[in-house]
Design a protein around this motif. Structure first.
Motif, PDB file in Angstrom:
ATOM      1  N   TRP A   1     -13.014  20.671   0.434  1.00 45.83           N
ATOM      2  CA  TRP A   1     -13.092  19.222   0.418  1.00 45.83           C
ATOM      3  C   TRP A   1     -12.125  18.714  -0.624  1.00 45.83           C
ATOM      4  CZ3 TRP A   1     -16.277  22.448  -2.157  1.00 45.83           C
ATOM      5  CH2 TRP A   1     -16.535  22.189  -3.495  1.00 45.83           C
ATOM      6  N   ASP A   2     -11.854  17.425  -0.568  1.00 47.45           N
ATOM      7  CA  ASP A   2     -10.994  16.789  -1.560  1.00 47.45           C
ATOM      8  C   ASP A   2     -11.884  16.100  -2.583  1.00 47.45           C
ATOM      9  OD1 ASP A   2      -8.643  17.558  -0.273  1.00 47.45           O
ATOM     10  OD2 ASP A   2      -8.692  15.808   1.043  1.00 47.45           O
TER      11      ASP A   2
ATOM     12  N   ARG B   1     -10.658  21.296  -3.183  1.00 43.05           N
ATOM     13  CA  ARG B   1     -11.658  22.159  -3.809  1.00 43.05           C
ATOM     14  C   ARG B   1     -12.239  23.086  -2.751  1.00 43.05           C
ATOM     15  NH1 ARG B   1     -12.510  21.397  -9.376  1.00 43.05           N
ATOM     16  NH2 ARG B   1     -14.472  22.359  -8.882  1.00 43.05           N
ATOM     17  N   TYR B   2     -12.648  24.285  -3.191  1.00 39.82           N
ATOM     18  CA  TYR B   2     -13.213  25.284  -2.288  1.00 39.82           C
ATOM     19  C   TYR B   2     -14.514  25.823  -2.859  1.00 39.82           C
ATOM     20  CZ  TYR B   2      -8.527  25.468  -0.263  1.00 39.82           C
ATOM     21  OH  TYR B   2      -7.328  25.139   0.330  1.00 39.82           O
ATOM     22  N   THR B   3     -15.402  26.215  -1.977  1.00 34.23           N
ATOM     23  CA  THR B   3     -16.604  26.925  -2.385  1.00 34.23           C
ATOM     24  C   THR B   3     -16.915  27.969  -1.328  1.00 34.23           C
ATOM     25  OG1 THR B   3     -18.873  26.718  -3.189  1.00 34.23           O
ATOM     26  CG2 THR B   3     -18.288  25.357  -1.304  1.00 34.23           C
ATOM     27  N   THR B   4     -17.436  29.087  -1.776  1.00 34.29           N
ATOM     28  CA  THR B   4     -17.843  30.153  -0.866  1.00 34.29           C
ATOM     29  C   THR B   4     -19.357  30.248  -0.920  1.00 34.29           C
ATOM     30  OG1 THR B   4     -15.774  31.342  -1.212  1.00 34.29           O
ATOM     31  CG2 THR B   4     -17.612  32.608  -0.330  1.00 34.29           C
ATOM     32  N   GLU B   5     -19.973  30.259   0.261  1.00 31.73           N
ATOM     33  CA  GLU B   5     -21.423  30.260   0.362  1.00 31.73           C
ATOM     34  C   GLU B   5     -21.886  31.394   1.266  1.00 31.73           C
ATOM     35  OE1 GLU B   5     -22.205  25.492   0.081  1.00 31.73           O
ATOM     36  OE2 GLU B   5     -21.389  26.283   1.959  1.00 31.73           O
ATOM     37  N   ILE B   6     -23.129  31.783   1.094  1.00 37.69           N
ATOM     38  CA  ILE B   6     -23.769  32.754   1.964  1.00 37.69           C
ATOM     39  C   ILE B   6     -24.725  31.976   2.863  1.00 37.69           C
ATOM     40  CG2 ILE B   6     -25.194  34.822   2.116  1.00 37.69           C
ATOM     41  CD1 ILE B   6     -22.427  35.170   0.640  1.00 37.69           C
TER      42      ILE B   6
END
Length: 146
Positions: A85-86, A93-98
């Motif tokens: 997302w911005d 921006r980045y995020t890694t999720e399970i």
């Protein structure tokens, strides 16, 4: 062919945050800590902890809301998802999720309500541990020639 499969056993870092989408679908988010220990060359025990952002949907989110709390040990099976997302400054921006598909609450039944209970997409998975032979009993004899 490719596979995106994650299996984690760890401790919940804080109580799940539960929200409901406009459609009524429940979503639960919580951090999960997994730790690994080893002995360094100098003989010191070294423990490293990795934090994972767990996301549960629908029935699993409802179960998490009722039974998952900070410190609880859980088994999570799912897949890795990265989203972007911005932010307010326009930076990507980045995020890694399970994204969890299966959750099992671990620990003794006396530890927490609902202990030793497994859930998959909100459905109860039969606990097979009571069908396993007691380790103190000798194995049954069979007629196999080998």
């Amino acid at each position: 062919m490719s596979v995106n499969k994650v299996i984690l056993v760890g401790n919940v870092g804080k109580d799940p945050e539960i929200r409901h989408l406009d459609s009524g679908v429940a979503v639960a988010n919580f951090p999960l800590a997994t730790s690994e220990s080893y002995i360094a060359k100098n003989g010191d025990k070294v423990t490293t902890t990795e934090w994972h952002n767990v996301v549960l949907w629908r029935g699993l989110a409802d179960i998490a809301e009722k039974y998952v709390s900070k410190g609880r040990q859980v088994y999570i099976e799912g897949r890795i998802r990265t989203r972007s997302w911005d932010d307010k400054d326009g930076n990507k921006r980045y995020t890694t999720e399970i994204y969890g598909d299966v959750m099992q609450l671990l620990g003794k039944r006396d530890d927490q309500p609902g202990g030793d209970t497994g859930y998959q997409n909100g459905n109860n998975i039969q606990d097979q541990s009571s069908n396993l032979p007691d380790a103190t009993e000798p194995p049954e004899e069979d007629d196999l020639p080998f």
